[in-house]
Design a protein around this motif. Structure first.
Motif, short mmCIF file in Angstrom:
data_model
loop_
_atom_site.label_atom_id
_atom_site.label_comp_id
_atom_site.label_asym_id
_atom_site.label_seq_id
_atom_site.Cartn_x
_atom_site.Cartn_y
_atom_site.Cartn_z
N MET A 1 0.89 -1.04 0.17
CA MET A 1 0.11 -0.06 -0.38
C MET A 1 1.19 1.21 0.17
SD MET A 1 -2.63 1.71 2.58
CE MET A 1 -4.11 -0.26 2.05
N LYS A 2 0.84 2.45 -1.06
CA LYS A 2 0.76 3.49 -1.40
C LYS A 2 0.73 3.91 -0.02
CE LYS A 2 1.50 5.41 -4.83
NZ LYS A 2 1.15 6.70 -6.21
N THR A 3 1.72 4.66 1.46
CA THR A 3 2.03 5.73 2.05
C THR A 3 1.81 6.85 2.25
OG1 THR A 3 3.41 4.37 3.69
CG2 THR A 3 3.09 6.30 4.70
N THR A 4 0.45 7.75 2.38
CA THR A 4 0.54 9.19 2.18
C THR A 4 0.17 10.10 3.57
OG1 THR A 4 -1.01 8.38 0.46
CG2 THR A 4 -1.04 10.80 0.57
N PHE A 5 1.60 10.40 2.84
CA PHE A 5 1.24 11.45 4.79
C PHE A 5 -0.21 12.59 4.51
CE2 PHE A 5 5.62 9.28 4.16
CZ PHE A 5 5.56 8.93 5.42
N LEU A 6 -0.16 12.78 5.30
CA LEU A 6 -1.55 14.18 5.18
C LEU A 6 -1.11 15.09 6.51
CD1 LEU A 6 -4.35 12.01 5.23
CD2 LEU A 6 -3.27 12.42 2.80
N ALA A 159 -4.63 18.56 -2.03
CA ALA A 159 -5.27 18.29 -0.76
C ALA A 159 -6.83 17.51 -1.38
CB ALA A 159 -5.83 19.76 -1.22
N VAL A 160 -6.54 17.19 -2.66
CA VAL A 160 -8.44 16.56 -2.70
C VAL A 160 -8.10 15.03 -2.36
CG1 VAL A 160 -9.88 16.17 -4.39
CG2 VAL A 160 -9.59 18.50 -4.25
N ARG A 161 -7.37 14.88 -2.59
CA ARG A 161 -6.58 13.22 -2.70
C ARG A 161 -6.96 12.79 -0.94
NH1 ARG A 161 -0.67 11.51 -3.30
NH2 ARG A 161 -0.43 12.84 -1.21
N ASP A 162 -6.16 13.57 -0.54
CA ASP A 162 -5.60 14.07 1.03
C ASP A 162 -6.97 13.51 1.80
OD1 ASP A 162 -2.58 13.56 0.22
OD2 ASP A 162 -2.46 15.25 0.87
N ALA A 163 -7.51 14.92 1.03
CA ALA A 163 -8.88 14.62 2.22
C ALA A 163 -9.17 13.36 1.90
CB ALA A 163 -9.64 15.93 1.89
N LEU A 164 -9.90 12.80 0.58
CA LEU A 164 -10.17 11.16 0.38
C LEU A 164 -10.31 10.00 1.01
CD1 LEU A 164 -11.32 11.99 -3.60
CD2 LEU A 164 -12.47 12.27 -1.81
N ASP A 170 -9.52 2.95 4.00
CA ASP A 170 -10.48 1.56 3.42
C ASP A 170 -10.04 2.00 1.42
OD1 ASP A 170 -12.81 2.74 2.74
OD2 ASP A 170 -13.77 0.44 2.99
N GLN A 171 -9.86 3.13 0.99
CA GLN A 171 -9.41 3.23 -0.42
C GLN A 171 -8.29 3.62 -0.78
OE1 GLN A 171 -11.90 1.77 -2.55
NE2 GLN A 171 -13.76 0.67 -0.97
N ALA A 172 -7.45 3.90 -0.26
CA ALA A 172 -6.70 4.51 -0.29
C ALA A 172 -5.53 4.82 -2.09
CB ALA A 172 -5.78 4.65 0.74
N ASP A 173 -5.77 2.94 -2.22
CA ASP A 173 -4.58 2.12 -2.88
C ASP A 173 -5.24 3.13 -4.39
OD1 ASP A 173 -2.90 1.65 -1.08
OD2 ASP A 173 -2.90 -0.89 -1.58
N THR A 174 -6.87 2.97 -3.97
CA THR A 174 -7.86 3.57 -5.60
C THR A 174 -6.77 4.89 -5.57
OG1 THR A 174 -8.82 1.50 -4.95
CG2 THR A 174 -9.49 3.50 -6.52
N LEU A 175 -7.79 5.66 -4.54
CA LEU A 175 -7.57 7.36 -4.58
C LEU A 175 -6.16 7.42 -4.66
CD1 LEU A 175 -10.05 7.71 -1.72
CD2 LEU A 175 -10.33 8.17 -3.39
#
Length: 310
Positions: A1-6, A159-164, A170-175
């Motif tokens: 899973m890609k890690t996204t730092f918000l 910003a849209v991606r991080d908020a979503l 649970d949809q982090a990879d798809t988003l």
């Protein structure tokens, strides 16, 4: 899973939104439609970004607006729908002028331009004018067409991606994957316009409206605006104002925010000024989508480069 730092502010702001509503509902419940969280957007670029990133996992909404969304005043029922959404994405930079009189729930409202407030452009002493259906207004204050700098558009998309992702972890990879394709499109637009702008250089240009501040700064374009409307043939007084500008700023092209009236194009041609459309697409286009409009803008801008066919 890609890690996204918000950003911490996004995490804190969205914790409440992530837990709102009944995720199993198959009907509209304000926060959800058919089990999908409602994401409310206040202009078409954000709607497009959110749709591209969310895909089928969220119900992204943008109201039907007759006129420029930057001068929209929502009806009470539209405010209620907005307040009930799982997530509200706003443009910021004073775009949502109505927001000063409306209470938006801070726990689920994301200002997508908050990351570059130090880059906002102030506009002083702009004349009051009207857009027909939009009524009288002035552009004095903060320039709000932020996304016309495609690097700023990239930051808004992030910003849209991080908020979503916070809303739908649970949809982090798809988003993230969907966002990557959008970001690639934005990067190509940025590169394409940088290349065209380099060819144009410092050649003077005029614009039909003061909505290109970030566009001009990002791509080092020498643009001076007037206050013309695409659908309205300019008066003799407005032509005189333009000619006074041309005496010191000898532009051979006018950039229009929408398709100009044929009479306006013909009038400009008599004084040696061509016409080209660069549509900010703040509202839904009549055909295509935000990306196709921007791609057409790129094609149109190529006419301004020296040596191109008019």
């Amino acid at each position: 899973m890609k890690t996204t730092f918000l950003p911490l502010v996004v995490l804190g702001v969205l914790l409440l939104a992530a837990g709102c509503g009944d995720n199993t509902s198959n009907e509209s419940s304000g926060t959800h439609i058919d089990g999908k969280p409602v994401v409310y957007t206040t202009n078409y670029p954000l709607f497009y970004f959110a749709q591209r990133i969310a895909g089928s996992v969220a119900a992204v909404q943008f109201p039907e607006i007759d006129g420029d969304p930057a001068f929209w005043q929502p009806e009470d029922e539209q405010v209620t729908s907005m307040q009930a959404a799982s997530l509200i994405l706003i443009n910021g930079a004073t775009y949502e002028k109505w927001a000063t009189t409306v209470s938006l729930p801070s726990a689920k409202t994301i200002d997508t331009s908050a990351g570059f407030t130090d880059r906002f452009i102030a506009i002083a002493d702009a004349a009051t004018h009207s857009h027909g259906k939009d009524g009288e207004h002035s552009h004095t204050g903060t320039a709000f067409t932020t996304w016309m700098d495609f690097d700023q558009a990239r930051q808004q998309a992030l910003a849209v991606r991080d908020a979503l992702i916070v809303l739908l972890p649970d949809q982090a990879d798809t988003l993230s994957a969907n966002a990557d394709t959008l970001l690639a499109d934005l990067a190509k637009l940025d590169t394409d316009i940088q290349s065209i702008a380099t060819a144009i250089g410092n050649r003077p240009l005029v614009a039909s409206h003061p909505v290109y501040h970030y566009f001009a700064r990002r791509y080092a374009l020498n643009i001076k605006p007037v206050l013309w409307e695409p659908e309205t043939v300019p008066s003799a007084e407005e032509v005189n104002v333009l000619q006074a500008i041309l005496a010191e700023h000898p532009a051979q092209w006018m950039i229009w925010e929408g398709e100009p009236a044929a009479e306006s194009v013909a009038l400009l041609k008599t004084i040696g000024v061509g016409s080209v459309v660069v549509d900010p697409a703040g509202n839904r286009p009549d055909a295509g989508d935000w990306l196709t409009v921007m791609q057409q803008n790129v094609a149109n801008l190529k006419k301004l480069a020296p040596g191109s066919a008019d």
